[in-house]
Scaffold this active site. Sequence first.
Site, short mmCIF file in Angstrom:
data_model
loop_
_atom_site.label_atom_id
_atom_site.label_comp_id
_atom_site.label_asym_id
_atom_site.label_seq_id
_atom_site.Cartn_x
_atom_site.Cartn_y
_atom_site.Cartn_z
N ASP A 187 -6.09 -7.02 -1.84
CA ASP A 187 -6.52 -6.83 -0.45
C ASP A 187 -8.00 -6.47 -0.37
O ASP A 187 -8.63 -6.13 -1.39
CB ASP A 187 -5.66 -5.71 0.18
CG ASP A 187 -5.46 -5.90 1.68
OD1 ASP A 187 -6.26 -6.61 2.31
OD2 ASP A 187 -4.50 -5.32 2.21
N ASP A 232 -2.28 -10.49 9.55
CA ASP A 232 -1.40 -9.33 9.70
C ASP A 232 -0.52 -9.47 10.93
O ASP A 232 0.36 -8.65 11.16
CB ASP A 232 -2.23 -8.05 9.83
CG ASP A 232 -2.62 -7.49 8.48
OD1 ASP A 232 -2.05 -7.93 7.46
OD2 ASP A 232 -3.51 -6.62 8.44
N ASP A 257 0.82 -1.21 0.00
CA ASP A 257 0.00 0.00 0.00
C ASP A 257 0.86 1.27 0.00
O ASP A 257 1.94 1.29 0.59
CB ASP A 257 -0.84 -0.04 1.28
CG ASP A 257 -2.05 0.87 1.23
OD1 ASP A 257 -2.17 1.64 0.27
OD2 ASP A 257 -2.86 0.80 2.17
C1 GLA Z 1 -4.15 -4.76 5.19
C2 GLA Z 1 -3.28 -5.94 4.88
C3 GLA Z 1 -1.84 -5.61 5.16
C4 GLA Z 1 -1.40 -4.42 4.37
C5 GLA Z 1 -2.34 -3.26 4.64
C6 GLA Z 1 -2.07 -2.11 3.70
O1 GLA Z 1 -4.20 -4.53 6.55
O2 GLA Z 1 -3.71 -7.08 5.58
O3 GLA Z 1 -1.01 -6.71 4.88
O4 GLA Z 1 -1.39 -4.74 3.01
O5 GLA Z 1 -3.70 -3.62 4.47
O6 GLA Z 1 -2.88 -1.04 3.93
#
Ligand code: GLA
Length: 714
Positions: free
Chosen positions: A454, A524, A337
């Site tokens: 995502d 995450d 991102d």
């Molecule tokens: C989500 C994804 C992360 C990352 C963020 C970016 O939380 O799970 O791995 O890519 O978005 O904003």
Amino acid sequence: MALCFAVCPQGFVKAENIFINTPKTTLMLTANEGGTPRIHYYGSRITPAQGHEVLDAMSINYDAYPAFGRNSFDETALSVTHADGNMTTELAITGTRTEGDLTIISLKDKAYEFYVDLYYKANDKSDVIETWTVIRNGEKKPIRLEQYASGVMTFRQEGAWITHFHGAWGQEARMTEEPLSAGLKTIVNHDGVRAGMDDRAEVMISLDGKPQENSGRVVGAALCWTGNYKIRLDTRGLYRHTLIAGIDDLHTAYTLKPGETFQTPELALAYSTEGKGGVSRAFHRWGRAGKLHNGRGLRDILLNSWEGVYMNVNQEVCEQMMDGVKELGGELFVVDDGWFGRKYRRTDDTQGLGDWITDTEKLPNGVPALLKAAEDRGLKFGIWIEPEMTNSKSELFEDHPDWVVAHPTRELSKGRGGTQLVLDMSNPKVQDFVVGIVDNLVKENPHLYYIKWDCNMSMNNFGSSYLTADKQSHLFVDFHLGLRKALERIRAAHPNLVIQLCSSGGGRVNWGFLPYFDEFWCSDNTDAQQRLFIQWGTSHFFPTMAMAQHVSASPNHQTGRIIPLKFRFDVAMTGRLGMEMKPSDLNDREREYAKQAVAFYKEIRPVIQLGDQYRLLSPYEGNGFCSEMFVNEDKSEAVFFCYKFENYVGLQTPRWHMAGLDPDATYQLTEFGSTERQHYFEGKNFSGRFLMETGFDANLSGQFGSRVIRLRKV
Ligand code: GLA
């Protein structure tokens, strides 16, 4: 599949006993014309001649697709309001036919032109049976489907247990195991967008009491649906348990016009006498044999930029990370991102989603220059997108406010960053837009290798500007049918693109997605201790080759825990290894270790990604220890992992037992990366039988001890 049949005039076969066979299992039904299809047996493979044993033992005799309206005191799979307002349905078999590996039982309502076909698919490469339903309105006016499950399975056994998975952001796939007691157990998802958020659509039923990893009869069931679902387990007298799984029936009434059909998602089932592990291995093989996109190809070792720099990506910092991952032996760099946005630059999570144009302040020469920098270093290149989403602060939303999921009379409820909104995938224009995001990226960057797809929001608003007033209740379903159409178009155009499924971590882990995706991000949460639990749960239904597992910094960004690099690598190596950090943050000693670990992973990668997984000592029960291993197809190579994540005086290291080896073969053991006095079995030979039955000692010391032992047949 085998049918005991006599040919009848319509060209159908008049079926009596139906056997849906996989290499090791059989599902036996009866389907007598004019009657209802009955489930009698699901277990180890039997021959048609043994069918009488099943019937004589009066094991089970349960409607394979119970409809509401007649004798429906049990849970039902189907509920329909017919064109004249009649809410009752009474189905009778009109015939049974086979088409390749499919068995189709055709049913018709006794009074209405209303048709249901039950599909059963037998797989010859894994012990998974898929079942789904096709419903057709032959009536003269629209009908309303109120409940339309995918499939039904029933068991009769006292002392059965259920294993199911639930969680939240950062603690996905928490496992709960409990006896199936009288009453209704419901596992449901109402997120609207992310089917794997919170509860998961996969359960195991252990028929021999408390679930065991490698022994006992277990049935696994996975609903392959990307949207809201409901799995019911109805436990009644005489220890009868009935599982009914399908699209959720809350706010999802679906109208079928005359002549229209509806096909439900598949329910995938597996049976094993080798415990939960046997069911897992059946699902893993099923994935590798085709259910998972590119299930046979090895996955690359990547570095993802997220935890390294979050949204502060730019050409220079990305090049530094590329240098770092190249030095460590990695193969792919992924920019996460933060790379896009023009009027609303993606400098934080409050804006920019939907505006998939490079932020030229961060990347003056655009994505092509990043890709070139990767290629110049001999790395493949990937990029992050969140295609089904926008922010209220975006050019996309300014141009198309009617593209978001919402009802125009209501104030918008916004998600991440206080501005995030979900695009309405039921709208074909939105589908075109989503397909266009990928098409444009590939057009601009023909060598683009990988996409991280995502999805970070639930359907907080309900309503569609695209669907007509009488079809608002289609939204929970049509969103996902629209998404599927978009994914099918993307896959038709870009079959070789590697696409990772991410959703606030593991919020979308479900087999309904995996025909379009090569892998998914498990969580995450990259804390290696918590990952042991997350990965343990996830592996119950999903193959390790699809599980993205990244080594991240210490202290960990989610928990603050300090964990040695060896332990972090040893935990990440049981899936698709990657890294989620700035390699320049490693000191020289760590960098040297990481290089060796990556090189070692390359050697064991085929066993880990394509082999059979045996979970051994559960972190839930191991008193601070856990272990698992991987064995290749011909059992000539294996890799064993064990971990310790507790520390107190007097904590005894368990005796380790292996599984899945050839008992009569001799294996030579070598250990990777240990620093202690741990090499006493280095280079020594053991029989598979000894390692499995008698087991061996391998001490683990400190708070985070781990060992990786490679076995090669001599
Ligand atoms: C989500 C994804 C992360 C990352 C963020 C970016 O939380 O799970 O791995 O890519 O978005 O904003």
